[in-house]
Write an enzyme that holds these catalytic residues in place. Structure first.
Site, PDB file in Angstrom:
ATOM      1  CG  LEU A  93     -72.147 -53.253  15.724  1.00 21.73           C
ATOM      2  CD1 LEU A  93     -71.302 -52.087  16.213  1.00 21.73           C
ATOM      3  CD2 LEU A  93     -71.311 -54.545  15.730  1.00 21.73           C
ATOM      4  CB  SER A 118     -77.169 -56.162  20.413  1.00 19.73           C
ATOM      5  OG  SER A 118     -76.047 -56.833  19.886  1.00 19.73           O
ATOM      6  CD  GLN A 119     -71.705 -51.558  20.189  1.00 22.57           C
ATOM      7  OE1 GLN A 119     -70.821 -52.200  19.620  1.00 22.57           O
ATOM      8  NE2 GLN A 119     -72.077 -50.361  19.760  1.00 22.57           N
ATOM      9  CG  ASP A 122     -78.099 -64.133  19.632  1.00 20.46           C
ATOM     10  OD1 ASP A 122     -78.928 -63.269  19.960  1.00 20.46           O
ATOM     11  OD2 ASP A 122     -77.000 -63.844  19.104  1.00 20.46           O
ATOM     12  CG  HIS A 138     -78.161 -60.819  17.487  1.00 21.58           C
ATOM     13  ND1 HIS A 138     -78.047 -60.875  18.857  1.00 21.58           N
ATOM     14  CD2 HIS A 138     -77.697 -59.594  17.125  1.00 21.58           C
ATOM     15  CE1 HIS A 138     -77.533 -59.738  19.305  1.00 21.58           C
ATOM     16  NE2 HIS A 138     -77.314 -58.944  18.269  1.00 21.58           N
TER      17      HIS A 138
END
Length: 308
Positions: free
Chosen positions: A51, A117-118, A234, A289
């Site tokens: 993202l 991630s996404q 994270d 993250h």
């Protein structure tokens, strides 16, 4: 007159004439070159961002791969960058599918996916919908594989008047499902709404019946190895165990992967993958993250071993 061989104490040995010695370096040039040692060829690597990311975010990862696996063809897909990453995930899956298909077609030995991630959810959907994919290692890098349920800066920016306790009112509406982050919003206190409204996560998890469920499961099981990476520091993925297919129950107690219904029912193949030893879990503390794809120790420990 004695020969040079006799003078050197080597009876019977006749040395070549001086003219031949002068020509020897040139004669050696005519000999066939010694074959260079064979360098192992590595499978191509495809990287899918998360993202609000872009390909630039992965410059360190690209550098690490080039250092440890020289000659590897690495493609960091430059699609749905920045705010475009908020587009519905099925739209993104179609775009990334069109991008990865020709790369796979040119690599009969297989490819590796590194999805952050996404992007890890996009890649899992790709493995489900692509009948003939040839992914050897699917490396899921801090991805909310069982969904997201947490107040993060991303959410506060996108939905400034909502908190996680009431965001379901937006995300579980047709309008909300037009945002990628709502496609994997998983409110453990409104499970029925999630199952009925989720147009993405509930489908790829096999939590809701649909006509493609059997085919998608078969496709997903074509993967050679599933590498799951995440950690307790994270700061974005909530709960962080979602990176390993763990998630909250209705009391917000985290249940690990083996306790999840999608695992127990083997709804999309997790139980089968684990039984054949094809799931690798690599938790690592101390990484935020946005640092997963630039941390050298993480790369050497959790990613590099699987880039065959």
């Amino acid at each position: 007159m004695k020969s040079c061989g006799s003078m050197l104490g080597l009876p019977g040995l006749r040395l070549p004439p001086a003219g031949f010695l002068l020509l020897l370096p040139f004669l050696l040039l005519l000999l066939p070159a010694t074959p260079a040692p064979h360098r192992a060829s590595y499978k191509p690597v495809i990287v899918v961002h998360g993202l609000f990311d872009s390909s630039y975010s992965f410059r360190h990862l690209l550098e690490y791969i080039n250092e440890t696996h020289p000659g590897t063809v690495v493609t960091v897909l430059d699609l749905f960058d920045g705010r475009e990453s908020l587009r519905p995930l099925w739209e993104q899956v179609q775009g990334f599918r069109e991008a990865v298909a020709p790369i796979m077609a040119k690599a009969p030995q297989g490819v590796h996916l590194i999805c952050y991630s996404q992007g890890g959810l996009v890649c899992r959907a790709l493995l489900s919908v692509m009948d003939e994919h040839n992914v050897d290692s699917f490396i899921s890098l801090s991805s909310p594989q069982m969904g997201q349920y947490g107040d993060t800066d991303y959410l506060k920016w996108l939905f400034p008047t909502s908190m996680r306790s009431n965001l379901y009112r937006i995300c579980y509406s047709p309008w909300g499902q037009e945002f990628s982050i709502c496609n994997y919003w998983h409110d453990p206190h409104h499970d029925d709404l999630y199952l009925n409204a989720s147009s993405f996560l509930a489908l790829i998890n096999g939590e809701r019946d649909h006509p493609n469920a059997t085919a998608w499961r078969k496709n997903f099981l074509r993967v050679g190895r599933l590498v799951l990476i995440g950690g307790p520091d994270d700061g974005v993925i909530t709960p962080w165990q979602s990176s390993f297919f763990g998630f909250y129950d209705a009391n917000e107690t985290v249940l690990e992967m083996e306790e999840q219904l999608v695992y127990l029912r083997d709804s999309f193949g997790l139980k089968t993958l684990l039984a054949r030893g094809a799931i690798v879990r690599c938790p690592m503390a101390g990484i935020s993250h946005t640092a997963w794809h630039s941390n050298r120790t993480l790369y050497e420990t959790c990613i590099e071993p699987w880039l065959s």
